[in-house]
Design a protein around this motif. Structure first.
Motif, PDB file in Angstrom:
ATOM      1  N   LEU A 254       0.814  -1.212   0.000  1.00 15.70           N
ATOM      2  CA  LEU A 254       0.000   0.000   0.000  1.00 15.70           C
ATOM      3  C   LEU A 254       0.851   1.268   0.000  1.00 15.70           C
ATOM      4  CD1 LEU A 254      -2.778  -0.994   2.569  1.00 15.70           C
ATOM      5  CD2 LEU A 254      -3.027  -0.762   0.093  1.00 15.70           C
ATOM      6  N   ARG A 255       2.035   1.202   0.573  1.00 17.73           N
ATOM      7  CA  ARG A 255       2.846   2.405   0.755  1.00 17.73           C
ATOM      8  C   ARG A 255       3.066   3.177  -0.551  1.00 17.73           C
ATOM      9  NH1 ARG A 255       5.869   3.363   5.207  1.00 17.73           N
ATOM     10  NH2 ARG A 255       5.907   1.140   5.729  1.00 17.73           N
ATOM     11  N   PRO A 256       3.467   2.535  -1.660  1.00 16.39           N
ATOM     12  CA  PRO A 256       3.646   3.302  -2.897  1.00 16.39           C
ATOM     13  C   PRO A 256       2.339   3.594  -3.633  1.00 16.39           C
ATOM     14  CG  PRO A 256       4.241   1.018  -3.274  1.00 16.39           C
ATOM     15  CD  PRO A 256       3.950   1.143  -1.808  1.00 16.39           C
ATOM     16  N   LEU A 257       1.280   2.810  -3.348  1.00 12.32           N
ATOM     17  CA  LEU A 257       0.017   3.010  -4.058  1.00 12.32           C
ATOM     18  C   LEU A 257      -0.713   4.261  -3.598  1.00 12.32           C
ATOM     19  CD1 LEU A 257      -1.494  -0.606  -4.184  1.00 12.32           C
ATOM     20  CD2 LEU A 257      -0.265   0.615  -5.984  1.00 12.32           C
ATOM     21  N   LEU A 258      -0.706   4.519  -2.291  1.00  7.98           N
ATOM     22  CA  LEU A 258      -1.521   5.596  -1.736  1.00  7.98           C
ATOM     23  C   LEU A 258      -1.174   6.969  -2.312  1.00  7.98           C
ATOM     24  CD1 LEU A 258      -1.613   4.292   1.929  1.00  7.98           C
ATOM     25  CD2 LEU A 258      -3.462   4.217   0.255  1.00  7.98           C
ATOM     26  N   PRO A 259       0.109   7.347  -2.394  1.00  8.91           N
ATOM     27  CA  PRO A 259       0.401   8.651  -2.999  1.00  8.91           C
ATOM     28  C   PRO A 259       0.039   8.722  -4.472  1.00  8.91           C
ATOM     29  CG  PRO A 259       2.438   7.461  -2.491  1.00  8.91           C
ATOM     30  CD  PRO A 259       1.324   6.724  -1.830  1.00  8.91           C
ATOM     31  N   ARG A 260       0.104   7.589  -5.174  1.00 11.29           N
ATOM     32  CA  ARG A 260      -0.275   7.598  -6.594  1.00 11.29           C
ATOM     33  C   ARG A 260      -1.776   7.807  -6.757  1.00 11.29           C
ATOM     34  NH1 ARG A 260       3.522   5.826 -10.298  1.00 11.29           N
ATOM     35  NH2 ARG A 260       1.952   6.624 -11.764  1.00 11.29           N
ATOM     36  N   GLU A 295      -1.003   6.561  10.950  1.00 13.33           N
ATOM     37  CA  GLU A 295       0.402   6.901  11.195  1.00 13.33           C
ATOM     38  C   GLU A 295       1.069   7.488   9.956  1.00 13.33           C
ATOM     39  OE1 GLU A 295       2.144   3.276  12.460  1.00 13.33           O
ATOM     40  OE2 GLU A 295       1.193   3.296  14.452  1.00 13.33           O
ATOM     41  N   GLN A 296       0.540   7.166   8.779  1.00 12.73           N
ATOM     42  CA  GLN A 296       1.092   7.707   7.535  1.00 12.73           C
ATOM     43  C   GLN A 296       0.570   9.115   7.245  1.00 12.73           C
ATOM     44  OE1 GLN A 296       3.429   5.476   6.516  1.00 12.73           O
ATOM     45  NE2 GLN A 296       2.507   4.364   8.241  1.00 12.73           N
ATOM     46  N   GLY A 297      -0.257   9.632   8.145  1.00 11.49           N
ATOM     47  CA  GLY A 297      -0.775  10.985   7.979  1.00 11.49           C
ATOM     48  C   GLY A 297      -2.041  11.071   7.154  1.00 11.49           C
ATOM     49  N   LEU A 298      -2.708   9.941   6.920  1.00 12.33           N
ATOM     50  CA  LEU A 298      -3.920   9.925   6.112  1.00 12.33           C
ATOM     51  C   LEU A 298      -5.163  10.113   6.972  1.00 12.33           C
ATOM     52  CD1 LEU A 298      -2.989   6.926   3.828  1.00 12.33           C
ATOM     53  CD2 LEU A 298      -3.199   9.297   3.087  1.00 12.33           C
ATOM     54  N   ARG A 299      -6.209  10.626   6.355  1.00 16.28           N
ATOM     55  CA  ARG A 299      -7.514  10.689   7.009  1.00 16.28           C
ATOM     56  C   ARG A 299      -8.166   9.318   6.873  1.00 16.28           C
ATOM     57  NH1 ARG A 299     -10.881  15.188   4.389  1.00 16.28           N
ATOM     58  NH2 ARG A 299      -9.992  14.303   2.499  1.00 16.28           N
ATOM     59  N   VAL A 300      -8.548   8.734   7.990  1.00 13.89           N
ATOM     60  CA  VAL A 300      -9.008   7.346   7.995  1.00 13.89           C
ATOM     61  C   VAL A 300     -10.355   7.239   8.700  1.00 13.89           C
ATOM     62  CG1 VAL A 300      -8.451   4.971   8.635  1.00 13.89           C
ATOM     63  CG2 VAL A 300      -6.607   6.574   8.078  1.00 13.89           C
TER      64      VAL A 300
END
Length: 348
Positions: A254-260, A295-300
């Motif tokens: 998920l780590r590289p997918l989310l910013p894309r 923790e990645q700074g996303l709204r969840v």
């Protein structure tokens, strides 16, 4: 509006950038809502009103231009429901008006179409004892088919198509908020939900992960009545030798997918975690994943579909500080969920 996006949830959309909250905007925003009677248009209009839109229901097409001039959608966005109840309604007239509105450089116009399965629509009309607007001289099923054929050209031109067959009121409001919220923060919002495979896949899910390979706490009599929110169940799942590697690989994927996703203008992403009964393993993994995403700074936003349906959890803030928005009462009272949930023989 930017590029078209079709997700695995059955929600087809053309993403639009959010408007800044409050004050005049460079372009006025208008959201036109249409669809099948009983598919949730009143809920959708109320949801948009709660997002700060000026909401108008059942407006005649001939009055739309005058309303837009008077309402000033640059100052406050406008949401209109126009459907087969409207006196001068026709699909072609609707499309002509839509084309005329889109010619104006000062307006950003989105068309939302609400769809729903025939069986669910019939049940909703039966339960509410309402008359279908196109079934005055025919049966409800015939009225539904007539309306479906009438509105097909609008569905073909819609920017956002939402199938509400298995959606709760909360789900519909959440999806609309993802598309049409007015806050200036354009960051991706992630929704995490646990579910039972026996009860079917969540239609709104973009990504689905199957965790039935993990140790099943259901087979421990002491853990069976508990849920994945309980520390004892969490400890049992964590003790599975395959758990650490799985969760590490999940987050690394998920780590590289989310910013894309964010770069592509996707405003929301729904991740569904499933196990057999939706009570133990999927709940625990969903909790852990939601905490990691935060923790990645996303709204969840986090929900547990089967726990909410069974009244085992009422939403609010959980131990991870993630907001759980699916209240048990909201889901249980929605017409799409009136069918009794069959209890799985093997909970997970």
């Amino acid at each position: 509006m930017t590029s078209a996006d079709t997700s695995s949830s059955g929600i087809t959309s053309v993403e639009a950038a959010p408007d800044p909250a409050g004050g005049a905007t460079a372009r006025g925003r208008i959201v036109l809502v249409t669809g099948l009677s009983g598919a949730g248009m009143s809920v959708a209009l109320k949801a948009l009103e709660d997002l700060g839109y000026e909401a108008v229901d059942n407006l005649r097409l001939s009055l739309v231009p005058a309303l837009i001039r008077q309402a000033d959608p640059k100052r406050r966005p406008l949401a209109l429901v126009i459907d087969s109840r409207t006196r001068d309604f026709s699909a072609q007239s609707f499309l002509d008006e839509l084309e005329e509105l889109r010619r104006g450089a000062e307006l950003e116009v989105s068309l939302v179409f609400l769809d729903c399965g025939d069986e669910v629509l019939q049940r909703r009309f039966t339960e509410t004892r309402r008359r279908h607007p196109l079934a005055e001289d025919r049966t409800v099923p015939d009225g539904i088919q007539r309306e479906r054929a009438l509105l097909f050209p609008l569905k073909e031109q819609a920017d956002v198509t939402i199938d509400t067959t298995q959606l709760s009121i909360h789900d519909l409001r959440r999806i609309l908020s993802g598309h049409f919220r007015r806050d200036a923060q354009a960051a991706l919002q992630v929704f995490v939900t646990s579910f039972s495979f026996r009860q079917g896949l969540p239609r709104e899910a973009d990504l689905v992960f199957d965790v039935r390979f993990l140790t099943n706490p259901h087979y421990d009599p002491d853990l069976r009545p508990l849920t994945g929110l309980d520390p004892a169940v969490a400890a049992r799942v964590e003790s599975d030798p395959d758990y650490p590697g799985f969760f590490r690989n999940l987050t690394e994927m998920l780590r590289p997918l989310l910013p894309r996703y964010n770069q592509e203008g996707k405003s929301y992403l729904t991740i569904a975690i499933g196990c057999t009964g939706g009570k133990h393993r999927s709940v625990f993994i969903a909790e852990r994943l939601a905490a990691w995403l935060k923790e990645q700074g996303l709204r969840v936003n986090l929900s547990h579909r089967e726990l909410d349906r069974q009244g085992l959890r009422t939403g609010g803030q959980n131990g991870n500080g993630i907001t759980g928005n699916t209240a048990a009462g909201t889901v249980a009272n929605h017409p799409a969920n009136h069918q009794a949930n069959h209890q799985a023989n093997h909970q997970g």
